[in-house]
Design an enzyme around this catalytic site. Structure first.
Site, mmCIF file in Angstrom:
data_model
loop_
_atom_site.group_PDB
_atom_site.id
_atom_site.type_symbol
_atom_site.label_atom_id
_atom_site.label_comp_id
_atom_site.label_asym_id
_atom_site.label_seq_id
_atom_site.Cartn_x
_atom_site.Cartn_y
_atom_site.Cartn_z
ATOM 1 N N LYS A 83 5.084 5.405 20.508
ATOM 2 C CA LYS A 83 5.741 6.107 19.398
ATOM 3 C C LYS A 83 5.444 7.605 19.443
ATOM 4 O O LYS A 83 6.306 8.431 19.163
ATOM 5 C CB LYS A 83 5.297 5.521 18.054
ATOM 6 C CG LYS A 83 5.891 4.141 17.786
ATOM 7 C CD LYS A 83 5.272 3.503 16.535
ATOM 8 C CE LYS A 83 5.746 2.053 16.394
ATOM 9 N NZ LYS A 83 5.030 1.333 15.313
ATOM 10 N N HIS A 132 -6.442 8.260 9.316
ATOM 11 C CA HIS A 132 -6.382 8.246 10.777
ATOM 12 C C HIS A 132 -6.969 9.557 11.312
ATOM 13 O O HIS A 132 -6.777 10.619 10.705
ATOM 14 C CB HIS A 132 -4.936 8.173 11.274
ATOM 15 C CG HIS A 132 -4.299 6.826 11.144
ATOM 16 N ND1 HIS A 132 -4.933 5.724 10.640
ATOM 17 C CD2 HIS A 132 -3.049 6.403 11.493
ATOM 18 C CE1 HIS A 132 -4.111 4.690 10.662
ATOM 19 N NE2 HIS A 132 -2.961 5.076 11.171
ATOM 20 N N CYS A 174 2.886 6.769 11.344
ATOM 21 C CA CYS A 174 1.780 7.515 10.731
ATOM 22 C C CYS A 174 0.992 8.344 11.751
ATOM 23 O O CYS A 174 0.719 9.520 11.526
ATOM 24 C CB CYS A 174 0.843 6.559 9.989
ATOM 25 S SG CYS A 174 0.386 5.090 10.931
ATOM 26 N N ALA A 207 0.838 -1.207 0.000
ATOM 27 C CA ALA A 207 0.000 0.000 0.000
ATOM 28 C C ALA A 207 0.874 1.258 0.000
ATOM 29 O O ALA A 207 0.648 2.199 -0.773
ATOM 30 C CB ALA A 207 -0.934 0.002 1.214
#
Lengths: 341, 341
Positions: free
Chosen positions: A214, A243, A129, A14
């Site tokens: 993270k 997101h 991300c 992806a």
């Protein structure tokens, strides 16, 4: 203008597929393109703006003559291959988690710490991300008032688990729509359609998951804030590829709501969509459907944190961004462009 | 044992229908049952454990002879009708927002402030669904250490918009599953399937919505904490009927993680599901699919708030509960039972 030999590792996934599209969109000076993947995908022919490219197996010798590597492979592949690419003279922009916290590896969101990229020793890491999507709008507020604490709840899309994650969600929705039984989940720990899964990543620290830590650990490095405190809760939601995050910030100094809004409205990489009175829902606040397949982080619901006893030092907002683009591929290509300037 | 004449107002809606089921499940001493609704539903015959009941139009005279009214109608119906019911001698347990913050009206979650119910002057209010689901697990922790600040992000199901909301989500999922175009939304401001809608209720206070302010204003009243500070972000998610919440609490006094876990494990109305290492995903953390159509609030992901500078005064958790049951009907019938004791 100098042109570069670019290799994408994990080119058929992806993020790898999106990296290829981003190279064209961002008019990256590609001289020649190599697409590398696992032996399973090798031999496949991909049509690109730079001609038809046959996918090769990702192996050390494939990096001979390559200037820039865009890495969209898993940690183990990254660790095994990228030092080999660097040895052959390439600079690697890696989207995996393998090197992100290494002292010698810059971790870069170009809107925040572009200069760090130039200190690289061969590898530059692309952040997680959810970290990118949360930090891009946090940064202009930090510049105004000094952020010291973040409380974040995420609403993360299926695409975070790659093509298999998106396919599994689509398959489950398909079964629900046709009234069929939903097969046992494979990409996720449980059914995602019409459900929420409140764990992303393994347990890492005091009950927080690797994904949750993270935001703090990468955030500290990217913003050069070693004392930043972050409480993050990461939740997978049945959304395809954007997101979203509910973010509450505490600052060192006072910040007015007007200052915050102005800073967000003019911040690079940010689109302020914040008008509860707007006629169309699409102009009221960011939604994952609207932020899909574009590069900006949309921010809305900007308001004071009325729970903060320091009335002028708390801000709360909601933001959404495409996980595959700015959360991964777009940011990586932006970093690569810094290397050409 | 004394039996009561019970009337359900809004009897044909999602909450009203569930109230009927809860009366039987909780073995409420129903002597006779009246089902009241809008003229549109009047005449409909409903099969109940107390025989077939013909739905009547909700009008003042329908309350003659009624002991207990369970109200599942909108604010305007509640305001117009319930004072009439009280005048006729009934006690009303109202699920609408109409009377919740009135000084003369107790606002009750039986696990928290059952005694308040007995101070009623004819009307007892049932709190907002997200408030109930967030406060049931907050209360045992408050008893240990005194909660002073809550930061909550909600993941709220379609059922919060009643049967039309659930139907709209199901229809959208059906269209996606069959590859058909999704019709324009009506129950929600935007498409909910594969999307998130970050506004529930109208704008109420400083950019917070009415739904968001309920957690603070109702929470203060229910827990008798006039100074409680709450920062809530309410988001609609494509889930059918369980609300979930990411909750961060700050306390007046120290609280250990072990104390918090023990208190949650033994708290009435709460089920602790908190084991990241469990073999089955269903035993790891609460998920909306697992908490659907049952009465407990499931709590998991219990951990220290590592962002709190007061290391021993912050706790973060995740909870899920059925919005139609404990978020509405179950809680209302529990209140009604307090009146019989």
């Amino acid at each position: 203008m100098k042109k570069y030999v670019v290799a994408i590792v994990g080119a058929t996934g992806a993020v790898g597929t999106q990296m290829l599209a981003c190279l064209e969109e961002q008019q990256f000076p590609v001289g020649a393109l190599k697409l590398l993947a696992s032996p399973r995908s090798a031999g496949k022919v991909v049509s690109t703006p730079w001609g038809e490219v046959t996918v090769e197996t990702a192996a050390p010798e494939a990096f001979d003559g390559v200037d820039i590597v865009l890495g969209a492979a898993e940690d183990d592949v990254a660790k095994a291959l990228y030092p080999e690419a660097v040895r052959r003279g390439a600079v690697v922009v890696d989207n995996s988690h393998a090197f992100r916290l290494d002292e010698d590896v810059p971790l870069v969101i170009p809107e925040i710490n572009a200069a760090d990229a130039l200190q690289h020793k061969g590898i530059i890491a692309n952040p997680n991300c959810a970290t990118i999507i949360g930090l891009v709008p946090t940064w202009p507020l930090h510049q105004l008032a000094g952020v010291k604490r973040m409380i974040v709840s995420t609403y993360q899309a299926a695409s975070g688990a790659g093509v298999p994650g998106m396919r599994e969600l689509e398959e489950q929705i398909g079964c629900m729509g046709r009234g069929e039984e939903i097969p046992a989940p494979a990409a996720f720990a449980a059914q995602l359609a019409s459900n929420l899964i409140p764990q992303i990543g393994g347990e890492k620290y005091q009950g927080f998951t690797s994904e949750e830590m993270k935001m703090q650990n990468e955030g500290r490095k990217i913003m050069h804030l070693p004392d930043l405190r972050v409480n993050c809760t990461c939740v997978r939601v049945p959304v395809l590829r954007s997101h979203s995050e509910s973010v509450t910030l505490e600052f060192e100094r006072d910040i007015t709501l007007e200052q915050a809004r102005e800073a967000l409205a003019s911040a690079p990489g940010v689109k302020l969509v914040d008008d509860l009175a707007a006629e169309s829902a699409h102009d009221r606040w960011p939604m994952p459907l609207d932020t899909t397949d574009q590069d900006l982080i949309w921010v809305g619901r900007v308001r004071r944190d009325i729970s903060n006893p320091d009335a002028l030092r708390g801000i709360t907002f909601w933001c959404c961004g495409d996980q595959i683009r700015k959360g991964a591929a777009t940011n990586a290509v932006q970093i690569a462009k810094l290397l050409c300037e």
